[in-house]
Design a protein around this motif. Sequence first.
Motif, PDB file in Angstrom:
ATOM      1  N   HIS A  57      39.377  13.213  28.914  1.00 19.31           N
ATOM      2  CA  HIS A  57      39.478  12.613  30.237  1.00 19.31           C
ATOM      3  C   HIS A  57      40.915  12.692  30.759  1.00 19.31           C
ATOM      4  CE1 HIS A  57      38.377   9.913  33.469  1.00 19.31           C
ATOM      5  NE2 HIS A  57      39.480   9.182  33.195  1.00 19.31           N
ATOM      6  N   ASN A  58      41.861  12.403  29.807  1.00 24.31           N
ATOM      7  CA  ASN A  58      43.270  12.436  30.215  1.00 24.31           C
ATOM      8  C   ASN A  58      43.716  13.854  30.540  1.00 24.31           C
ATOM      9  OD1 ASN A  58      43.409   9.712  29.809  1.00 24.31           O
ATOM     10  ND2 ASN A  58      44.364   9.836  27.765  1.00 24.31           N
ATOM     11  N   CYS A  59      43.065  14.827  29.918  1.00 25.65           N
ATOM     12  CA  CYS A  59      43.498  16.207  30.094  1.00 25.65           C
ATOM     13  C   CYS A  59      42.855  16.877  31.319  1.00 25.65           C
ATOM     14  CB  CYS A  59      43.120  17.036  28.853  1.00 25.65           C
ATOM     15  SG  CYS A  59      44.086  16.633  27.416  1.00 25.65           S
ATOM     16  N   MET A  64      42.823  21.119  35.436  1.00 33.60           N
ATOM     17  CA  MET A  64      42.594  21.503  36.814  1.00 33.60           C
ATOM     18  C   MET A  64      43.786  22.315  37.314  1.00 33.60           C
ATOM     19  SD  MET A  64      39.847  20.322  38.641  1.00 33.60           S
ATOM     20  CE  MET A  64      40.419  19.670  40.236  1.00 33.60           C
ATOM     21  N   PHE A  65      44.969  21.824  36.960  1.00 29.92           N
ATOM     22  CA  PHE A  65      46.164  22.482  37.515  1.00 29.92           C
ATOM     23  C   PHE A  65      46.823  23.414  36.523  1.00 29.92           C
ATOM     24  CE2 PHE A  65      45.634  18.409  39.684  1.00 29.92           C
ATOM     25  CZ  PHE A  65      45.447  18.869  40.987  1.00 29.92           C
ATOM     26  N   LYS A  66      46.105  23.633  35.445  1.00 30.57           N
ATOM     27  CA  LYS A  66      46.620  24.552  34.401  1.00 30.57           C
ATOM     28  C   LYS A  66      48.061  24.213  34.051  1.00 30.57           C
ATOM     29  CE  LYS A  66      43.492  28.271  35.400  1.00 30.57           C
ATOM     30  NZ  LYS A  66      42.999  28.944  36.495  1.00 30.57           N
ATOM     31  N   GLN A  90      41.515  24.339  25.805  1.00 31.23           N
ATOM     32  CA  GLN A  90      41.348  25.661  26.403  1.00 31.23           C
ATOM     33  C   GLN A  90      40.589  25.546  27.720  1.00 31.23           C
ATOM     34  OE1 GLN A  90      39.145  27.743  23.270  1.00 31.23           O
ATOM     35  NE2 GLN A  90      37.253  27.517  24.466  1.00 31.23           N
ATOM     36  N   LEU A  91      40.853  26.517  28.504  1.00 31.82           N
ATOM     37  CA  LEU A  91      40.226  26.519  29.840  1.00 31.82           C
ATOM     38  C   LEU A  91      38.800  27.045  29.731  1.00 31.82           C
ATOM     39  CD1 LEU A  91      43.306  27.903  31.834  1.00 31.82           C
ATOM     40  CD2 LEU A  91      42.585  25.523  31.582  1.00 31.82           C
ATOM     41  N   ALA A  92      38.136  26.991  30.878  1.00 36.76           N
ATOM     42  CA  ALA A  92      36.730  27.460  30.847  1.00 36.76           C
ATOM     43  C   ALA A  92      36.637  28.915  30.451  1.00 36.76           C
ATOM     44  CB  ALA A  92      36.076  27.225  32.247  1.00 36.76           C
ATOM     45  N   ASP A  93      37.691  29.705  30.785  1.00 37.24           N
ATOM     46  CA  ASP A  93      37.663  31.122  30.375  1.00 37.24           C
ATOM     47  C   ASP A  93      38.221  31.320  28.964  1.00 37.24           C
ATOM     48  OD1 ASP A  93      40.245  30.395  30.779  1.00 37.24           O
ATOM     49  OD2 ASP A  93      40.736  32.025  32.179  1.00 37.24           O
ATOM     50  N   GLN A  94      38.324  30.223  28.325  1.00 36.97           N
ATOM     51  CA  GLN A  94      38.726  30.179  26.905  1.00 36.97           C
ATOM     52  C   GLN A  94      40.203  30.486  26.702  1.00 36.97           C
ATOM     53  OE1 GLN A  94      36.051  32.286  24.319  1.00 36.97           O
ATOM     54  NE2 GLN A  94      34.388  30.879  24.899  1.00 36.97           N
ATOM     55  N   GLN A  95      40.862  30.460  27.732  1.00 35.87           N
ATOM     56  CA  GLN A  95      42.325  30.696  27.626  1.00 35.87           C
ATOM     57  C   GLN A  95      42.957  29.407  27.125  1.00 35.87           C
ATOM     58  OE1 GLN A  95      44.204  31.953  31.334  1.00 35.87           O
ATOM     59  NE2 GLN A  95      46.196  31.552  30.434  1.00 35.87           N
ATOM     60  N   GLN A  96      43.790  29.530  26.123  1.00 38.81           N
ATOM     61  CA  GLN A  96      44.404  28.342  25.501  1.00 38.81           C
ATOM     62  C   GLN A  96      45.441  27.751  26.425  1.00 38.81           C
ATOM     63  OE1 GLN A  96      45.416  28.317  21.199  1.00 38.81           O
ATOM     64  NE2 GLN A  96      47.491  28.033  21.895  1.00 38.81           N
ATOM     65  N   SER A 134      35.580  16.646  38.472  1.00 39.79           N
ATOM     66  CA  SER A 134      34.666  16.644  39.638  1.00 39.79           C
ATOM     67  C   SER A 134      33.275  17.096  39.256  1.00 39.79           C
ATOM     68  CB  SER A 134      35.220  17.556  40.761  1.00 39.79           C
ATOM     69  OG  SER A 134      36.541  17.264  41.030  1.00 39.79           O
ATOM     70  N   GLY A 135      32.847  16.664  38.157  1.00 37.56           N
ATOM     71  CA  GLY A 135      31.458  16.925  37.709  1.00 37.56           C
ATOM     72  C   GLY A 135      31.252  18.313  37.117  1.00 37.56           C
ATOM     73  N   ALA A 136      32.307  19.097  37.066  1.00 37.35           N
ATOM     74  CA  ALA A 136      32.097  20.448  36.488  1.00 37.35           C
ATOM     75  C   ALA A 136      32.959  20.607  35.230  1.00 37.35           C
ATOM     76  CB  ALA A 136      32.490  21.495  37.534  1.00 37.35           C
ATOM     77  N   ARG A 137      32.422  21.428  34.309  1.00 37.60           N
ATOM     78  CA  ARG A 137      33.173  21.648  33.053  1.00 37.60           C
ATOM     79  C   ARG A 137      34.301  22.617  33.318  1.00 37.60           C
ATOM     80  NH1 ARG A 137      30.659  22.600  27.119  1.00 37.60           N
ATOM     81  NH2 ARG A 137      32.655  23.051  26.017  1.00 37.60           N
ATOM     82  N   GLU A 138      35.548  22.100  33.067  1.00 32.19           N
ATOM     83  CA  GLU A 138      36.707  22.932  33.406  1.00 32.19           C
ATOM     84  C   GLU A 138      37.373  23.451  32.135  1.00 32.19           C
ATOM     85  OE1 GLU A 138      37.552  23.883  36.395  1.00 32.19           O
ATOM     86  OE2 GLU A 138      36.057  22.629  37.423  1.00 32.19           O
ATOM     87  N   GLY A 139      37.000  22.928  31.050  1.00 31.58           N
ATOM     88  CA  GLY A 139      37.619  23.386  29.788  1.00 31.58           C
ATOM     89  C   GLY A 139      37.031  22.659  28.588  1.00 31.58           C
ATOM     90  N   THR A 140      37.623  22.934  27.372  1.00 34.91           N
ATOM     91  CA  THR A 140      37.100  22.298  26.134  1.00 34.91           C
ATOM     92  C   THR A 140      38.279  21.831  25.279  1.00 34.91           C
ATOM     93  OG1 THR A 140      35.278  23.859  26.135  1.00 34.91           O
ATOM     94  CG2 THR A 140      35.616  22.610  24.094  1.00 34.91           C
ATOM     95  N   LEU A 141      38.133  20.629  24.767  1.00 35.19           N
ATOM     96  CA  LEU A 141      39.161  20.082  23.861  1.00 35.19           C
ATOM     97  C   LEU A 141      38.610  20.137  22.421  1.00 35.19           C
ATOM     98  CD1 LEU A 141      41.819  18.433  23.299  1.00 35.19           C
ATOM     99  CD2 LEU A 141      40.413  16.380  23.564  1.00 35.19           C
TER     100      LEU A 141
END
Length: 762
Positions: A57-59, A64-66, A90-96, A134-141
Motif C-alpha cells: 500500500h505504501n509503495c 505509480m511514479f516509478k 517490480q512494475l507491472a512489466d516486471q521491471q525491478q 486506483s483499482g488497477a494492479r501496477e506492480g508486485t511486491l
Amino acid sequence: MLKLRDRPIRQKITLVIMMIASAVLLLAFAALFCFQAYTLKQHSAHELAVVGEITAHNCAAAVMFKDEDAAAQILGGLRTMPQIVSARLQLADQQQLAFFGTPRDETQIKAARLESGFRIDGDRILLAQPVMASGAREGTLYLLADLHATTSQLLKLYGGIFALVLVASLLVAFILSNQFLHLITTPILRLAGTARTIADHNDYSVRAAKVCGDEVGVLTDAFNQMLAQIQSQDTALRENENKLAQAQAIAHLGYWERDLITDRLMWSSETNRVFGLSPEEDVNNFARFQELIYPEDRDMVMQAIGVALRGGPRYEVEYRVVWPSGEVRFVYSQGDVILDEAGQPRRMFGTVQDVTERKLVDEVKRASKAKSEFLSRMSHELRTPLNAILGFGQLLERQKPTEVQRKRVGYILSAGKHLLDLINEVLDISRIEAGRMQLSLEPVCVADALEETLDLMRPLATERSIQLSASADIDAGVHVLADRQRFKQVLVNLLNNAVKYTPFFGGVAVSYHVPGNEKVRVLVSDTGPGIPAEKLARLFTPFERLGAEQSAIEGTGLGLALSQRLMDAMGGSIGVESAMGKGSTFWIELPLAKSPLERFPRDGTDNGARQPSSEPASRSILYIEDNLSNLALIEQMLAERPGTALLTSMQGKVGLDLARQHTPDLILLDLHLPDLPGWDVLSQLKADSTTRHIPVVVISADATKRQMNRLMSAGAAHYLTKPLDVNKFFQVLDETNGIDSAEQSPAAAISNGEVKEACPSP
Ligand code: ADP
C-alpha cells in the motif's frame, strides 16, 4: 567388563526403566518441537502477509511514479525485521523498481514466478503481494523471509530444556527404582540363593520360602515341587545304590573297567575286597592287577584277555588270586570289549566274583557223590558174594543136615545176615547223608503199622518169652504223615531192640498218644535193664553199642543212628527215657495227618488170591546171569523142583536168542551183564512179540527203590534182591507158574525178602 546380560537383574531393570524414560521424553520433546516449528512458520507467514500488504500500500505511489528512491526507502524500512532477508518491488512489466538482498535471493524470487500468495520452501517463505493503485494492479511486491535462525534458536532452547528434564527424570527414575525394585528382585534373589545352597551341598531337602503370590510365587511353588520330586528320586536312587552295593557284597561281585589306550584300571570297592585289598587302595594300572593273580594262572588270564581283544569269544575265565595275607582264592571274571569308530578295541569292562565258597561246596558235593557211588558199588560187590553165602547156607539147611552141620550152617547164616544188615544200614545212612534217600510221604494208619510190626516181632518175642502187648485203645483213624516203609523200619528197630535187650520173661508194650493236635507220639516201652544216663548222649552215634558188644546180643550199633536220620528226614523226631533197672521207653513223633477218604490197598501182595501150585508140571526157565556161583545156586535150588528145565546164559545177547528160540515159561534176569545192561535185555524181551508174554523176574543186588520201580515199570513181573531169600524165591516161582505176563495184574511185586510194596505198572 561384564556384558549387559551378565549384570545383576536389579541393574538391568534400572537400566531398562531409564531407557524407557529417556525414549518417552525424547518423543515428547520431538513432538513439541515439531508443533512449535510449525506454529512458528504459520505465524511468520501471517506476519509476512500483514507486512506485505502494508508495504504494498505504501509503495503504490512510488510504483505509480516509478520513483525508485522512494521505493528503495520503503523497502529499506523492512530491514528492521530480521526474518525478512530480501524484498523486491517490480512494475507491472516486471521491471525491478527496488531490491535488497543477495543475488541468490533475487534468483530464487524470479525463479518462483509467483503472481500472488505464499510459497514455503523449507525454512524460507516467499510472499507475492500485488501493488494496487486506483483499482488497477501496477506492480508486485516480493518479500522473502528466512526462518532458519529462528528455528535454530528454538531447537537450541528445546534441546537445553530436554537435557535438563531428562537428567531430572533419570535421577528420579533411578531413585524410585532403587526404592521399589527390591519388591521384584528379593524373591528372585532368594530363589537363586536356595538353588545355590542346594547345588553346593547336594541337599534336596531344602525348600525355597514363598514370599509373594505373583509369577515369582508360582515359580517358587514349581521349584519346590521339582525339588520334592528330585529328593524322592534321589532317595530311591540311593536306596537302589545301597541295595546294589549290598547285593554285590553278598555275591562278592565287583566291577572293573580298563582303558586300553591309557592302560588305566578303574574298579569298585567290592573288587578290592575280592582281591583282598583294603577299600582305599587304588589299583589303577594293569601291572598291579597282574601281580594279584596267582602266578600259575597269569598266562591263562592274559591269553583269555588277548583272545577277547582279537575279537574272539567273550572274556570269561576262572582263576586264582593271592591276597596280601597269602590266602589263595578262586574268582570268576567275565567282560566285554568296547570298540571305537574305527573298530579298534577302546575299553574293556566286566565283573569279577569270588567263587571260593561255591567251589568248596562243589568239591564237597563231588566228594559226597564219590562217597555215595563208592558205597553203592561196595554194597553191590558185597551183596554178590553174600548171595552165594546165604543162598547155599539156606540150601544146606533144607537138606536135612546133622545137628552139628545145622549149627555150623546156622553160624554161616547168622553171620551172613548180620553182614547183610550192616550193609543195608550203612547204605541207608549214607543215602540220607547224601540227600539221596527217596521218601514217599503219605498218611499212614498208625494202628495198621503197629499191627504189622508186632506181627513181625512175635516170633522173636515168643522165642525169648517176652510178653508183647499193644494198648487196647488204639484208634484206627489216627494217621501220621510218613513214608510207610521207613516208618515201619523204625518201629521194627525199636521193637527189635526192646525184645533183644529185655531179659527173658520181660514185657514190651506199644502205645501211642496225640499230645497236641499236630503230632502223634508212638512209645515202645520195655522192662529191660535201662540205659545209664551218661550213655544216653551216645545212643544215636553210628556203631555205638554202649557195651552191648561184650554181650551175646547181636547188633550192628547202626539201628538207632539210622532211625534218628530217618525220623529227621520224615520231619519227625526220636527220643528215649530210661531208668536203670526199670526199663526204657523209646518214642518217636511224626506229624499228624488226615485220614484219606478212601483207603487204597497199600501193598501189592496178593495173599490168598492165588495159591502157589504145589507141583508144577514140565516147565522151562531161562536164567541170564554172568556170575557162576549165582548160576550154581539157582541150579541147585531148582533141583528141588523136578520137571523144571533150566537154560542159562552168561551174556545178554545170547540170553535174548535163547528166549526167542525156546520161549521159556519164565526168565530170571540179572542186571549187570558183560555185553548188554539187563535193562536193555528186558526192553528187548518186552518189545518182541515172541517173548513179550514171558514173565521176567529180575534178580539183582541193586536194592534201590528207584531201580526197582524203573524195572517194574518196564514190565518185570517181580524184583528179587540179592542175597536171595530162598523161600521168597520159591514163592515167586510158584506165583509165576502158568502166568502170561501180558495178562499180569498191574500191581506186581517187589521183594527183598523183607518188604513187599505196591508198584503200579505204567
Ligand atoms: P544195636 O544193633 O546194637 O542194637 P542200636 O543202634 O539199635 O544198635 O542200639 C544202640 C545201642 O543202644 C545198643 O547196642 C544198646 O546198647 C542200646 N539199646 C538200644 N535199645 C535198647 C533198649 N531197649 N534197652 C537197652 N539198651 C538199648
